[in-house]
Design a protein around this motif. Structure first.
Motif, mmCIF file in Angstrom:
data_model
loop_
_atom_site.group_PDB
_atom_site.id
_atom_site.type_symbol
_atom_site.label_atom_id
_atom_site.label_comp_id
_atom_site.label_asym_id
_atom_site.label_seq_id
_atom_site.Cartn_x
_atom_site.Cartn_y
_atom_site.Cartn_z
ATOM 1 N N CYS A 190 28.684 -28.057 -78.076
ATOM 2 C CA CYS A 190 29.436 -27.509 -76.951
ATOM 3 C C CYS A 190 30.874 -28.028 -76.971
ATOM 4 O O CYS A 190 31.122 -29.189 -77.280
ATOM 5 C CB CYS A 190 28.757 -27.911 -75.646
ATOM 6 S SG CYS A 190 29.584 -27.211 -74.197
ATOM 7 N N ARG A 243 33.253 -26.371 -65.947
ATOM 8 C CA ARG A 243 33.305 -27.828 -65.868
ATOM 9 C C ARG A 243 34.619 -28.304 -66.492
ATOM 10 O O ARG A 243 35.301 -29.155 -65.972
ATOM 11 C CB ARG A 243 32.116 -28.399 -66.633
ATOM 12 C CG ARG A 243 31.820 -29.825 -66.354
ATOM 13 C CD ARG A 243 30.322 -30.079 -66.401
ATOM 14 N NE ARG A 243 29.762 -29.926 -67.723
ATOM 15 C CZ ARG A 243 28.471 -30.015 -67.968
ATOM 16 N NH1 ARG A 243 27.620 -30.213 -66.998
ATOM 17 N NH2 ARG A 243 28.020 -29.866 -69.184
ATOM 18 N N CYS A 246 29.742 -24.839 -68.474
ATOM 19 C CA CYS A 246 30.581 -25.762 -69.250
ATOM 20 C C CYS A 246 32.035 -25.308 -69.265
ATOM 21 O O CYS A 246 32.930 -26.139 -69.233
ATOM 22 C CB CYS A 246 30.057 -25.898 -70.669
ATOM 23 S SG CYS A 246 28.403 -26.576 -70.691
ATOM 24 N N CYS A 279 30.163 -32.560 -72.263
ATOM 25 C CA CYS A 279 28.838 -31.956 -72.411
ATOM 26 C C CYS A 279 28.214 -32.319 -73.747
ATOM 27 O O CYS A 279 28.876 -32.312 -74.777
ATOM 28 C CB CYS A 279 28.936 -30.437 -72.282
ATOM 29 S SG CYS A 279 27.331 -29.628 -72.418
ATOM 30 N N CYS A 330 27.894 -24.334 -74.555
ATOM 31 C CA CYS A 330 26.444 -24.147 -74.616
ATOM 32 C C CYS A 330 25.975 -23.321 -73.425
ATOM 33 O O CYS A 330 25.078 -22.504 -73.552
ATOM 34 C CB CYS A 330 25.739 -25.490 -74.699
ATOM 35 S SG CYS A 330 25.846 -26.532 -73.246
ATOM 36 N N MET A 331 26.575 -23.554 -72.257
ATOM 37 C CA MET A 331 26.262 -22.764 -71.065
ATOM 38 C C MET A 331 27.599 -22.243 -70.551
ATOM 39 O O MET A 331 28.273 -22.931 -69.768
ATOM 40 C CB MET A 331 25.552 -23.633 -70.025
ATOM 41 C CG MET A 331 24.134 -24.003 -70.438
ATOM 42 S SD MET A 331 23.402 -25.361 -69.459
ATOM 43 C CE MET A 331 24.038 -26.792 -70.322
#
Ligand SMILES: [Zn+2]
Length: 208
Positions: free
Chosen positions: A155, A184, A181, A160, A176-177
């Protein structure tokens, strides 16, 4: 498991590796068999996938603590492949993950017309860990075959610990998400800018 479904399969593999306590700062997202059923339902039960709608969560419902441990071990094995994406390693590892499959066959296409798809069915008596292993194996092999080994990445968010298999067309996925992320990182950047305004450096021109 249809062999041309590797994009979906790689997505399931990505979701699986990102359930660990390592990624969620101590909070394992697959702590018990019920969580595994929910995972199978959310990520595996789409129409046209392994065994048809609901098949994966039905398998998960039959699994207990032993299956959960096997899925945790699978998660570690898949993460290890993503973290060390050399071609031979990915091919060998992906092949090993497909061991719960029977021989290759043809299944009717999604439209149930005359078109058939290449597929590898699960062997009789397969568990949820077997099914997820086969899915992850096809995801890994399909991506290496079609997109190449550079699609296995960590990521891009600095805080992360997640990883992913990038099946986007341009291969430009960073997180990854992506929702979590990406945001974030934006939040962290925003906070950093507010907390520490950049000091002027030698060579900086006058502000316009
Ligand atoms: Zn991430």
């Amino acid at each position: 498991m249809a062999l041309d479904d590797y994009v979906w399969a790689a997505g399931v593999a990505t979701e699986l590796v990102n359930t660990t306590a390592e990624v969620w700062r101590g909070d394992d997202r697959l702590p018990d068999p019920a969580a595994l059923v929910a995972f199978a339902k959310l990520h595996g039960d789409g129409p046209g996938h392994e065994g048809g709608p609901g098949a994966l969560s039905a398998l998960a419902r039959r699994g207990g603590a032993a299956e959960l441990r096997a899925v945790h071990a699978l998660r570690t094995a898949v993460r290890d492949l993503i973290d060390h994406p050399e071609r031979e390693r990915l091919v060998a590892g992906g092949t090993a993950l497909t061991s719960p499959a029977r021989g290759a066959t043809l299944v009717p296409g999604p439209a149930h017309g005359n078109r058939a798809r290449w597929a590898v069915p699960l062997r009789e008596g397969a568990t949820i860990a077997d099914a997820l292993s086969l899915i992850c194996g096809i995801g890994v092999l399909g991506v290496v075959h079609t997109l190449g080994e550079r699609r296995f990445r960590s990521c891009g968010a600095p805080t992360c610990k997640g990883a992913f298999i990038d099946t986007t067309r341009p291969g430009s996925r960073r997180y990854c998400m992506p929702g979590l992320c990406g945001n974030r990182l934006n939040v962290a950047n925003h906070r950093a800018r507010r907390a520490a305004p950049r000091a002027p450096r030698p060579g900086d021109g006058p502000e316009p």
